[in-house]
Design an enzyme around this catalytic site. Structure first.
Site, short mmCIF file in Angstrom:
data_model
loop_
_atom_site.label_atom_id
_atom_site.label_comp_id
_atom_site.label_asym_id
_atom_site.label_seq_id
_atom_site.Cartn_x
_atom_site.Cartn_y
_atom_site.Cartn_z
N HIS A 73 0.80 -1.23 0.00
CA HIS A 73 0.00 0.00 0.00
C HIS A 73 0.84 1.28 0.00
O HIS A 73 0.70 2.15 -0.86
CB HIS A 73 -0.90 0.05 1.24
CG HIS A 73 -1.84 -1.09 1.41
ND1 HIS A 73 -3.03 -1.18 0.74
CD2 HIS A 73 -1.78 -2.19 2.19
CE1 HIS A 73 -3.68 -2.28 1.10
NE2 HIS A 73 -2.92 -2.90 1.99
N ASP A 74 1.66 1.43 1.04
CA ASP A 74 2.13 2.78 1.39
C ASP A 74 3.16 3.35 0.43
O ASP A 74 3.22 4.57 0.25
CB ASP A 74 2.70 2.79 2.81
CG ASP A 74 1.61 2.58 3.85
OD1 ASP A 74 0.42 2.56 3.48
OD2 ASP A 74 1.97 2.45 5.03
#
Ligand SMILES: [Ca+2]
Length: 312
Positions: free
Chosen positions: A242-243
């Site tokens: 995700h990040d």
């Protein structure tokens, strides 16, 4: 000139990959500070994990400021069921020896942004938005000084990951998210709809490990452990990274696509708390204010991130 950024984060391995990808990109990005907040695990652990990652990559000159230990008005919800008790389960990294920078993260954010010219600093938000909302409350001119806020968070047609309706970062502190989305600064949001197209498949993790550095070896193991939960939950080969999409967006915006939309955060309903209500079709008449990225080229993303990590 490299673009000055502040990375606000609750390190699990995803966050750490984002931090190190940014630090490995000095031509494009100047990491002014890493600021930690409670989220995936409590604040003392996110603050420890951020420094573990910096020490692993021998980048301890980047200051780490600890921030807020709980959401604005709600009790903290954490995600040890995904990330393990440390937030960094899967590979034993030594406890950090580098001290935290003196000061409180929201105040450090205000000082770093306000001491620079208008429109210079970008906030990279990889966690619940408590530190950012508090910084904006402390300094009402802050939003007007920013170049951009890039947020990993929210979800639209993909549904939520911590509840059926809500993505974790927004769910943990919906009031903070609502305030930040309404702050008036240019905002880009990278939701689950996008990150679920960026999976840590076995060939991608093998490519990471093949770099052969201590950083690559550590993240091979950390991500392998970290994505087991998602592999079981979704039945996918690998889990979403995700990040690091936030950093990838700054480095290569052309690998993403989306549109500008209005987004409101549900702060009242017990059933759908933290849901990002995305007006994709423009049916409300509310002003589109957030660039919402729904698509990513997963292969280009992993090539970029792995290529940058190989520099460390
Ligand atoms: Ca995070």
């Amino acid at each position: 000139m490299p673009r000055p950024i502040i990375i606000d984060t609750d390190p699990s391995p995803d966050d750490a990959v984002a931090i190190l990808t940014a630090l490995a990109s000095p031509e494009e990005l100047d990491v002014l500070a890493v600021t930690t907040v409670a989220g995936n695990v409590p604040l003392h652990l996110t603050s420890k994990n951020a420094r573990k990652a910096l020490e692993l990559a021998r980048r301890t000159e980047t200051p780490v400021y600890a921030g807020v230990a709980a959401p604005l008005i709600r009790p903290l919800i954490t995600a040890e069921h995904v990330h393990g008790l440390t937030g960094f389960d899967g590979y034993d990294l030594p406890d950090p020896v580098t001290p935290l920078a003196p000061g409180f993260a929201p105040e450090a954010i205000v000082d770093l942004v306000m001491s620079r010219p208008r429109g210079e600093v970008t906030l990279c938000c990889l966690a619940p938005l408590t530190n950012i909302a508090l910084a904006m409350a402390k300094e009402p001119r802050l939003a007007g000084r920013l170049r951009e806020i890039v947020i990993m968070g929210g979800a639209f047609s993909e549904g939520g990951n911590i509840t059926p309706a809500a993505e974790f970062n927004i769910y943990v502190d919906p009031e903070a998210a609502a305030r930040v989305l309404a702050c008036g600064a240019p905002i880009t949001m990278i939701p689950l709809d996008c990150t679920h197209q960026a999976l840590t498949t076995k060939p991608r993790l093998a490519k990471l490990r093949a770099i052969g550095t201590p950083v690559a070896e550590a993240f091979y193991h950390l991500l392998t452990f970290n994505k087991l939960f998602d592999e079981r939950k979704y039945g996918w080969e690998g889990g979403p990274l995700h990040d690091a999409t936030v950093i990838a967006y700054l480095l290569a915006p052309e690998i993403f696509s989306g549109r500008k939309v209005n987004i409101e955060v549900e702060c009242a309903s017990a059933l759908t708390l933290g849901m990002t209500v995305v007006d994709w079709w423009g049916v409300t008449g509310r002003t589109p204010s957030v660039q919402f990225l729904r698509e990513i080229n997963g292969d280009a993303y992993f090539d970029l991130v792995i290529g940058r990590l190989a520099r460390l």
